[in-house]
Design an enzyme around this catalytic site. Structure first.
Site, mmCIF file in Angstrom:
data_model
loop_
_atom_site.group_PDB
_atom_site.id
_atom_site.type_symbol
_atom_site.label_atom_id
_atom_site.label_comp_id
_atom_site.label_asym_id
_atom_site.label_seq_id
_atom_site.Cartn_x
_atom_site.Cartn_y
_atom_site.Cartn_z
ATOM 1 N N CYS A 2 25.779 -22.295 -19.835
ATOM 2 C CA CYS A 2 26.714 -23.003 -20.716
ATOM 3 C C CYS A 2 26.218 -24.399 -21.068
ATOM 4 O O CYS A 2 25.495 -25.020 -20.303
ATOM 5 C CB CYS A 2 28.059 -23.163 -20.026
ATOM 6 S SG CYS A 2 28.720 -21.662 -19.328
ATOM 7 N N ARG A 27 19.802 -23.069 -24.398
ATOM 8 C CA ARG A 27 20.161 -22.720 -23.028
ATOM 9 C C ARG A 27 20.679 -21.290 -22.918
ATOM 10 O O ARG A 27 20.737 -20.740 -21.814
ATOM 11 C CB ARG A 27 21.249 -23.677 -22.525
ATOM 12 C CG ARG A 27 20.782 -25.108 -22.463
ATOM 13 C CD ARG A 27 21.943 -26.044 -22.322
ATOM 14 N NE ARG A 27 22.562 -25.971 -21.012
ATOM 15 C CZ ARG A 27 22.225 -26.745 -19.978
ATOM 16 N NH1 ARG A 27 21.281 -27.615 -20.122
ATOM 17 N NH2 ARG A 27 22.842 -26.645 -18.835
ATOM 18 N N TRP A 74 28.270 -19.063 -21.604
ATOM 19 C CA TRP A 74 27.438 -17.944 -21.153
ATOM 20 C C TRP A 74 28.290 -17.228 -20.117
ATOM 21 O O TRP A 74 28.499 -17.735 -19.013
ATOM 22 C CB TRP A 74 26.164 -18.505 -20.542
ATOM 23 C CG TRP A 74 25.044 -17.554 -20.350
ATOM 24 C CD1 TRP A 74 24.155 -17.125 -21.293
ATOM 25 C CD2 TRP A 74 24.629 -16.951 -19.118
ATOM 26 N NE1 TRP A 74 23.232 -16.292 -20.718
ATOM 27 C CE2 TRP A 74 23.497 -16.163 -19.393
ATOM 28 C CE3 TRP A 74 25.105 -16.994 -17.808
ATOM 29 C CZ2 TRP A 74 22.824 -15.429 -18.420
ATOM 30 C CZ3 TRP A 74 24.441 -16.252 -16.840
ATOM 31 C CH2 TRP A 74 23.316 -15.483 -17.148
ATOM 32 N N ASN A 100 30.989 -26.015 -17.128
ATOM 33 C CA ASN A 100 29.777 -25.268 -16.807
ATOM 34 C C ASN A 100 29.778 -25.084 -15.300
ATOM 35 O O ASN A 100 29.974 -26.048 -14.566
ATOM 36 C CB ASN A 100 28.552 -26.087 -17.251
ATOM 37 C CG ASN A 100 27.257 -25.337 -17.036
ATOM 38 O OD1 ASN A 100 27.263 -24.173 -16.656
ATOM 39 N ND2 ASN A 100 26.147 -26.006 -17.280
ATOM 40 N N GLY A 101 29.581 -23.840 -14.835
ATOM 41 C CA GLY A 101 29.581 -23.614 -13.391
ATOM 42 C C GLY A 101 30.542 -22.496 -13.027
ATOM 43 O O GLY A 101 30.971 -21.733 -13.900
ATOM 44 N N GLU A 480 2.075 -13.745 -15.620
ATOM 45 C CA GLU A 480 2.772 -14.549 -16.620
ATOM 46 C C GLU A 480 2.766 -13.843 -17.988
ATOM 47 O O GLU A 480 3.776 -13.840 -18.695
ATOM 48 C CB GLU A 480 2.136 -15.952 -16.702
ATOM 49 C CG GLU A 480 2.638 -16.849 -17.814
ATOM 50 C CD GLU A 480 4.152 -17.073 -17.833
ATOM 51 O OE1 GLU A 480 4.848 -16.638 -16.911
ATOM 52 O OE2 GLU A 480 4.630 -17.656 -18.811
ATOM 53 N N LYS A 484 6.148 -12.755 -19.970
ATOM 54 C CA LYS A 484 6.447 -13.209 -21.343
ATOM 55 C C LYS A 484 6.784 -12.015 -22.214
ATOM 56 O O LYS A 484 7.746 -12.031 -22.977
ATOM 57 C CB LYS A 484 5.246 -13.921 -21.987
ATOM 58 C CG LYS A 484 4.954 -15.357 -21.662
ATOM 59 C CD LYS A 484 5.946 -16.369 -22.112
ATOM 60 C CE LYS A 484 7.074 -16.535 -21.133
ATOM 61 N NZ LYS A 484 6.901 -17.492 -20.075
ATOM 62 N N GLU A 487 10.270 -10.477 -21.347
ATOM 63 C CA GLU A 487 11.482 -11.265 -21.586
ATOM 64 C C GLU A 487 11.795 -11.454 -23.071
ATOM 65 O O GLU A 487 12.946 -11.530 -23.442
ATOM 66 C CB GLU A 487 11.476 -12.598 -20.831
ATOM 67 C CG GLU A 487 10.514 -13.634 -21.328
ATOM 68 C CD GLU A 487 10.610 -14.943 -20.549
ATOM 69 O OE1 GLU A 487 11.676 -15.271 -20.008
ATOM 70 O OE2 GLU A 487 9.590 -15.646 -20.499
ATOM 71 N N HIS A 503 -3.776 2.132 -5.367
ATOM 72 C CA HIS A 503 -2.860 2.445 -4.266
ATOM 73 C C HIS A 503 -1.520 2.993 -4.757
ATOM 74 O O HIS A 503 -0.567 3.063 -3.995
ATOM 75 C CB HIS A 503 -2.641 1.197 -3.402
ATOM 76 C CG HIS A 503 -3.919 0.682 -2.817
ATOM 77 N ND1 HIS A 503 -4.632 1.382 -1.884
ATOM 78 C CD2 HIS A 503 -4.653 -0.434 -3.078
ATOM 79 C CE1 HIS A 503 -5.733 0.711 -1.565
ATOM 80 N NE2 HIS A 503 -5.765 -0.389 -2.297
ATOM 81 N N LYS A 602 18.128 -20.655 -20.491
ATOM 82 C CA LYS A 602 17.010 -21.563 -20.254
ATOM 83 C C LYS A 602 17.149 -22.289 -18.932
ATOM 84 O O LYS A 602 16.174 -22.514 -18.235
ATOM 85 C CB LYS A 602 16.950 -22.577 -21.412
ATOM 86 C CG LYS A 602 15.794 -23.547 -21.328
ATOM 87 C CD LYS A 602 14.472 -22.843 -21.538
ATOM 88 C CE LYS A 602 13.281 -23.764 -21.484
ATOM 89 N NZ LYS A 602 12.034 -23.000 -21.348
HETATM 90 C C1 F6R Z 1 10.309 -17.613 -18.300
HETATM 91 C C2 F6R Z 1 11.357 -18.480 -17.958
HETATM 92 C C3 F6R Z 1 12.019 -18.320 -16.614
HETATM 93 C C4 F6R Z 1 11.939 -19.648 -15.904
HETATM 94 C C5 F6R Z 1 12.728 -19.646 -14.599
HETATM 95 C C6 F6R Z 1 12.600 -20.967 -13.866
HETATM 96 O O1 F6R Z 1 9.752 -17.877 -19.525
HETATM 97 O O2 F6R Z 1 11.671 -19.329 -18.706
HETATM 98 O O3 F6R Z 1 11.430 -17.329 -15.828
HETATM 99 O O4 F6R Z 1 10.588 -19.929 -15.673
HETATM 100 O O5 F6R Z 1 14.073 -19.398 -14.856
HETATM 101 O O6 F6R Z 1 13.063 -22.026 -14.631
HETATM 102 P P1 F6R Z 1 12.721 -23.527 -14.276
HETATM 103 O O7 F6R Z 1 11.259 -23.728 -14.477
HETATM 104 O O8 F6R Z 1 13.553 -24.350 -15.201
HETATM 105 O O9 F6R Z 1 13.088 -23.728 -12.830
#
Ligand code: F6R
Length: 607
Positions: A2, A27, A74, A100-101, A480, A484, A487, A503, A602
């Site tokens: 949120c 976010r 959210w 938020n929370g 990574e 990417k 997601e 394995h 985010k």
């Molecule tokens: C991937 C992504 C998430 C964040 C994860 C940690 O692209 O954005 O996997 O990496 O939620 O977020 P932070 O770095 O803000 O702790």
């Protein structure tokens, strides 16, 4: 998660609030709402979906008030409906709350205090609005303070009351809130992005603090009515850095920004003459650094893959045993840490609940705890006893790109700093420093593979599954790249250390299961090549990431992305870029919401 925006000042509040919500879109959210006090009347509109849906509703409104609050939701408690969208109100409709929370004991509060109240939504937040109503006796801050004493859970709150039409109350416990100080005006938000256009003077609220903002100024209190004095901080993120700048998506802009922002991570931190790096924020004496026997890198998601690249560097350069731990696992495992352990909490947002809780746990147990964080003034940055900002600038796409590479750069510099203290020669240190200085140009070269990445995305877009394979330093890169892809394109994808395939996972290799293999020229090149042959023998379509000039790679497949060579430990900084581009183009071609993929947020401030 949120997003919250509040405004009190001399401007019309509505446009400021809407612009602020747009800044917080990154976010992640599923509904939005706004409330304004205009000529003594409270106006509220809410809508499911994007902010544009809310602005459609507001088209015919002529609200002129100069105070208001707004929210992007959210969903956690209660479905995605207009009734459940914030701001929420009490029975009288005079109190408006954006939250938020999570209020964990909301059922208990409802049963204990709210007999006779009419609830309109299925949310935990609405309970709060009514709880404030129960305690209100003419002073909104005191009512909020008293209400919050009964609450268990987390909150970032902004609240207004029709009876006190020139006052905003903000409160924080576990969910970030920032107050921006302008000229005869104040902004309140979940992070600084909604206020960058207006002010660079901010105060970050800490847990347990309540801010009362009126035309006469800002006062901060604790939950026991004691006033607290806090200094404003200056933030130097520019409004422009948070804009899309003509690119189709923030993600693309942020990928392309990498050669520039990595310079900000390196600037002033490399010491050529001594072949080392100096990260002043570490806040440790040489003696304390020598006492470190173990390093733990705590992170989630993409940050954890940056951490894994960091582990390889720490162990190789400094010889200090280094582990990567997920925040969500570390915090509940009774982890073994002591005063010889150095813990780095690595987080773009600096607000990730699991990473933060893990850092707190490590601190409690006596470890040195330091942050590697992007967002200035974020909770992890403030709660750790030192650390380093990665200086990636605002990262607004949900999928992390430039923050990842800057995290890797900072980890490499720490590994170098410890390495030089322990066992690295000046000459080796100087080679690493020189190689780091070449990275921005090499990133630029890697970016030129954008067209190739797009062509491959065209060719492979119909596949439903992918493997990403790597060995050694390319294993975190594979992780990574796979992360990417899944997601933002919603394609199922797995990453494996290539040597592990035999394995079990080899059973999946077939014509319909393409493999993207990292086969760059490093010490594991031959080993990786054998793994690639195994893939070919099972007829999986094959994409290779190979080092420029490796013509032999052409014997294996026609689908190759070439990257420039660099020192092995630095490879993630370059080799990840084509994978980011591949995922990006795949998501665009499949019509995905690239910057705001479904079900993701985010800043993950809840468990
Ligand atoms: C991937 C992504 C998430 C964040 C994860 C940690 O692209 O954005 O996997 O990496 O939620 O977020 P932070 O770095 O803000 O702790």
């Amino acid at each position: 998660m949120c997003g919250i925006v509040g405004y009190i000042g001399t401007k019309e509040a509505l446009p400021v609030l809407i612009k602020g919500l747009k800044r917080l879109e990154y976010r992640g959210y599923d509904s939005a709402g706004v409330a304004v006090i205009d000529q003594g009347k409270i106006q509220r509109r809410r809508a499911v979906g994007k902010i544009d849906q809310l602005t459609d509703r507001l088209k015919t409104e002529q609200w002129g008030g100069a105070i208001g609050i707004a929210h992007t939701r959210w969903a956690t408690h209660g479905g995605v409906t207009e009734e459940n969208a914030h701001p929420h109100t009490d029975c009288s409709g005079e109190i408006m709350v954006a939250h938020n929370g999570i209020i964990e004991n909301y059922r208990e509060l409802r049963d204990k205090f709210l007999g006779g109240h009419t609830l309109q939504s299925k949310t935990d937040t609405e309970i709060l609005a009514h709880l404030i109503e129960v305690h209100y006796q003419g002073d909104l801050r005191l009512a909020v303070e008293q209400a919050l004493r009964h609450v268990r859970g987390t909150y970032g709150l902004v609240i207004l009351h029709k009876k006190e039409p020139r006052k905003l109350i903000a409160a924080r416990l576990g969910s970030p809130l920032v107050v921006g100080i302008g000229d005869k005006e104040y902004y309140i938000a979940s992070d600084t992005s909604p206020m960058l256009a207006y002010t660079s003077q901010v105060i970050f609220l800490d847990d347990g603090e309540i801010a009362e903002v009126t035309d006469h100024g800002l006062q901060i209190y604790d939950l026991h009515d004691q006033q607290i004095t806090k200094e404003a901080e200056h933030i130097d993120w520019s409004e422009r850095a948070a804009e899309q700048g003509g690119y189709q998506h923030f993600m693309l802009k942020e990928i392309i920004d990498q050669p520039v922002v990595i310079k900000d991570a390196l600037r002033g931190r490399l010491v050529d003459s001594e072949g080392t790096a100096h990260l002043g924020g570490l806040n440790m004496t040489e003696e304390q650094m020598h006492s470190v026997q173990r390093i733990i890198l705590i992170a989630c998601g993409t940050a954890s893959y940056a951490a894994l690249a960091g582990k390889y560097a720490f162990e190789r350069l400094s010889g200090i045993p280094t582990e990567v731990d997920m925040g969500s696992e570390f915090r509940y495992r009774d982890p073994i840490v002591d005063r010889h352990t150095l813990v780095f909490a690595i987080s773009q947002s600096g607000e990730t609940a699991d990473t933060l809780a893990a850092a707190r746990e490590a601190k409690r147990k006596g470890a040195f705890v330091r942050g590697i964080v992007n967002v200035v003034g974020s909770t992890i940055a403030r709660e750790t006893d030192g650390g380093t900002y990665i200086h990636a600038g605002p990262e607004l796409a949900v999928a992390s790109t430039k923050a990842y590479t800057n995290m890797v750069a900072v980890l490499l510099m720490y590994a170098l700093q410890f390495g030089r203290l322990k066992r690295l020669t000046v000459a080796t240190g100087q080679r690493l420093v020189a190689a780091l200085r070449e990275i921005p140009d090499k990133m630029q070269t890697a970016l030129q593979q954008g067209t190739k990445a797009r062509a491959l995305a065209e060719k492979y877009r119909q596949y439903k599954n992918f493997f990403f394979l790597g060995r050694g330093i390319n294993y975190p890169v594979a992780l990574e790249g796979s992360h990417k892809l899944k997601e933002i394109s919603y394609i199922h994808s797995e990453a494996y250390a290539a040597g592990e395939m035999k394995h079990g996972a080899n059973a999946l290799l077939a014509l319909d299961f393409p493999v993207l293999a990292m086969m760059t020229k490093n010490q594991l090149y031959e080993k990786m090549r054998s793994n690639v042959e195994e893939v070919r023998a099972r007829q999986s379509p094959l994409i290779l990431v190979a080092t420029e000039g490796d013509t032999e790679a052409r014997e294996l497949t026609e689908d190759i992305i070439y990257v420039p060579a660099t020192m092995e430990l630095l490879e993630p900084l370059v080799n990840t870029i084509p994978l980011q581009l591949f995922a990006y183009h795949m998501a665009v071609l499949l019509g995905r919401d690239v910057d705001r993929p479904r079900n993701l947020a985010k800043s993950v401030t809840v468990e």
